[in-house]
Design an enzyme around this catalytic site. Structure first.
Site, PDB file in Angstrom:
ATOM      1  N   SER A  70       0.836  -1.202   0.000  1.00  0.00           N
ATOM      2  CA  SER A  70       0.000   0.000   0.000  1.00  0.00           C
ATOM      3  C   SER A  70       0.872   1.254   0.000  1.00  0.00           C
ATOM      4  O   SER A  70       0.384   2.344  -0.302  1.00  0.00           O
ATOM      5  CB  SER A  70      -0.933   0.015   1.222  1.00  0.00           C
ATOM      6  OG  SER A  70      -0.204  -0.181   2.413  1.00  0.00           O
ATOM      7  N   LYS A 128       4.650 -11.223   3.570  1.00  0.00           N
ATOM      8  CA  LYS A 128       3.215 -11.413   3.338  1.00  0.00           C
ATOM      9  C   LYS A 128       2.990 -11.520   1.841  1.00  0.00           C
ATOM     10  O   LYS A 128       3.645 -10.813   1.071  1.00  0.00           O
ATOM     11  CB  LYS A 128       2.402 -10.249   3.907  1.00  0.00           C
ATOM     12  CG  LYS A 128       0.892 -10.369   3.615  1.00  0.00           C
ATOM     13  CD  LYS A 128       0.058  -9.393   4.401  1.00  0.00           C
ATOM     14  CE  LYS A 128      -0.103  -8.039   3.779  1.00  0.00           C
ATOM     15  NZ  LYS A 128      -0.652  -8.046   2.398  1.00  0.00           N
ATOM     16  N   GLU A 158      -9.294  -9.577   4.213  1.00  0.00           N
ATOM     17  CA  GLU A 158      -9.630  -8.199   3.817  1.00  0.00           C
ATOM     18  C   GLU A 158     -11.015  -8.138   3.175  1.00  0.00           C
ATOM     19  O   GLU A 158     -11.310  -8.875   2.223  1.00  0.00           O
ATOM     20  CB  GLU A 158      -8.563  -7.646   2.839  1.00  0.00           C
ATOM     21  CG  GLU A 158      -8.888  -6.224   2.401  1.00  0.00           C
ATOM     22  CD  GLU A 158      -7.717  -5.456   1.803  1.00  0.00           C
ATOM     23  OE1 GLU A 158      -6.575  -5.956   1.837  1.00  0.00           O
ATOM     24  OE2 GLU A 158      -7.957  -4.344   1.308  1.00  0.00           O
TER      25      GLU A 158
HETATM   26  O1  KIV Z   1      -0.547  -3.376   1.690  1.00  0.00           O
HETATM   27  C1  KIV Z   1      -1.155  -3.280   2.770  1.00  0.00           C
HETATM   28  O2  KIV Z   1      -1.061  -2.272   3.480  1.00  0.00           O
HETATM   29  C2  KIV Z   1      -1.981  -4.408   3.193  1.00  0.00           C
HETATM   30  C3  KIV Z   1      -2.863  -4.221   4.384  1.00  0.00           C
HETATM   31  C4  KIV Z   1      -3.952  -3.270   4.119  1.00  0.00           C
HETATM   32  C5  KIV Z   1      -3.348  -5.511   4.916  1.00  0.00           C
HETATM   33  O3  KIV Z   1      -1.942  -5.419   2.588  1.00  0.00           O
END
Ligand code: KIV
Length: 268
Positions: A47, A115, A184
């Site tokens: 993000s 992640k 999400e």
């Molecule tokens: O990229 C991000 O910030 C995310 C979160 C919103 C879980 O994947």
């Protein structure tokens, strides 16, 4: 400061029924504040592309950009677990790429886990990364890297067929060996069912109160992003207005010759 948060700490928190607090962080000053007040996991999310770099979505974000921001976060962190997001096309192309890029990102960023987005179709990639002892956080439901396939940022799992698929995705991520799972934008009832079925913790964003933990984008929580606010976001302060007022005051004082005053000046 409580002890260092590790991957086993996060697993134990679910077992103890203690809520897990995760926020995004992209730089040292924010990381320092979030770490000091007791956030358990700092996620350097992709993000960063839309929130900090002004890209239209997360797709353009590169591995090097993720490493740059994560190194900054690491320098501000003592206690929290730092997780780095794998950007678009760093793990989808092959199992070998997924392993090599996860290893490269851990080696060069200092993060403690990666992640990645996707459920059953990412099972083998997650398993391969876990097999080289890199902890993986999964991410299912609304997966922003699939924005074009999904046709926008929409709540997932509203119809029964989708709900079944999301449940299967959750089970696949757990079976692959992930240590936690981001849910999400899915209905609260579905998030509750997944949270009860899984032994690994779920961390929700737009997934209701029953998840084992919650995550928000820090700029949303602080009201930095202006008027558009998705339903699941709660802004705890309107920092955008506070910053505007401060800068307007600075402009006024400079124009009027009030700043710098004697107090802020040097003399021979
Ligand atoms: O990229 C991000 O910030 C995310 C979160 C919103 C879980 O994947």
């Amino acid at each position: 400061m409580k002890g260092k948060v590790t991957v086993p700490t996060i697993r134990d928190m679910k077992a103890r029924g203690e809520k897990i607090i995760m926020l995004t962080a992209y730089d040292t000053p924010f990381a320092r504040i979030l770490d000091e007040v007791g956030v358990d996991i700092l996620l350097v999310g992709d993000s960063v592309g839309s929130v900090v770099a002004g890209y239209p979505n997360t797709l353009p974000v590169t591995i090097d950009e993720m490493i740059y921001h994560t190194k900054a976060v690491i320098r501000g962190t003592k206690r929290a677990l730092v997780v780095i997001d794998m950007p678009f096309m760093s793990y989808q192309t092959s199992i070998e790429d997924a392993k090599r890029n996860a290893g490269h990102m851990i080696k060069h960023s200092g993060a403690e886990a990666v992640k990645l987005e996707g459920g059953a179709k990412m099972k083998e990639a997650i398993k391969a990364i876990v097999d080289i002892d890199i902890p993986v956080m999964g991410h299912i439901g609304l997966t922003p890297q699939s924005i074009h396939q999904m046709g926008g940022y929409k709540v997932q799992g509203k119809i029964q067929q989708q709900r079944q698929k999301i449940l299967e995705d959750a089970l696949a991520v757990e079976e692959a060996g992930a240590f936690s799972l981001v849910l999400e934008c899915i209905p609260s009832e579905l998030a509750q069912e997944i949270t009860e079925k899984l032994s690994i913790p779920t961390i929700g964003i737009g997934a209701g109160v029953h998840c084992d933990g919650q995550v928000l984008v820090i700029h949303d929580l602080l009201g930095l992003l202006g008027d558009f606010r998705p339903k699941f976001v709660k802004s705890y302060v309107d920092l955008r207005s506070i910053i505007s007022q401060a800068v307007e005051q600075y402009i006024k004082e400079v124009k009027e010759g009030v700043f710098p005053s004697e107090q802020h000046s040097f003399h021979l």
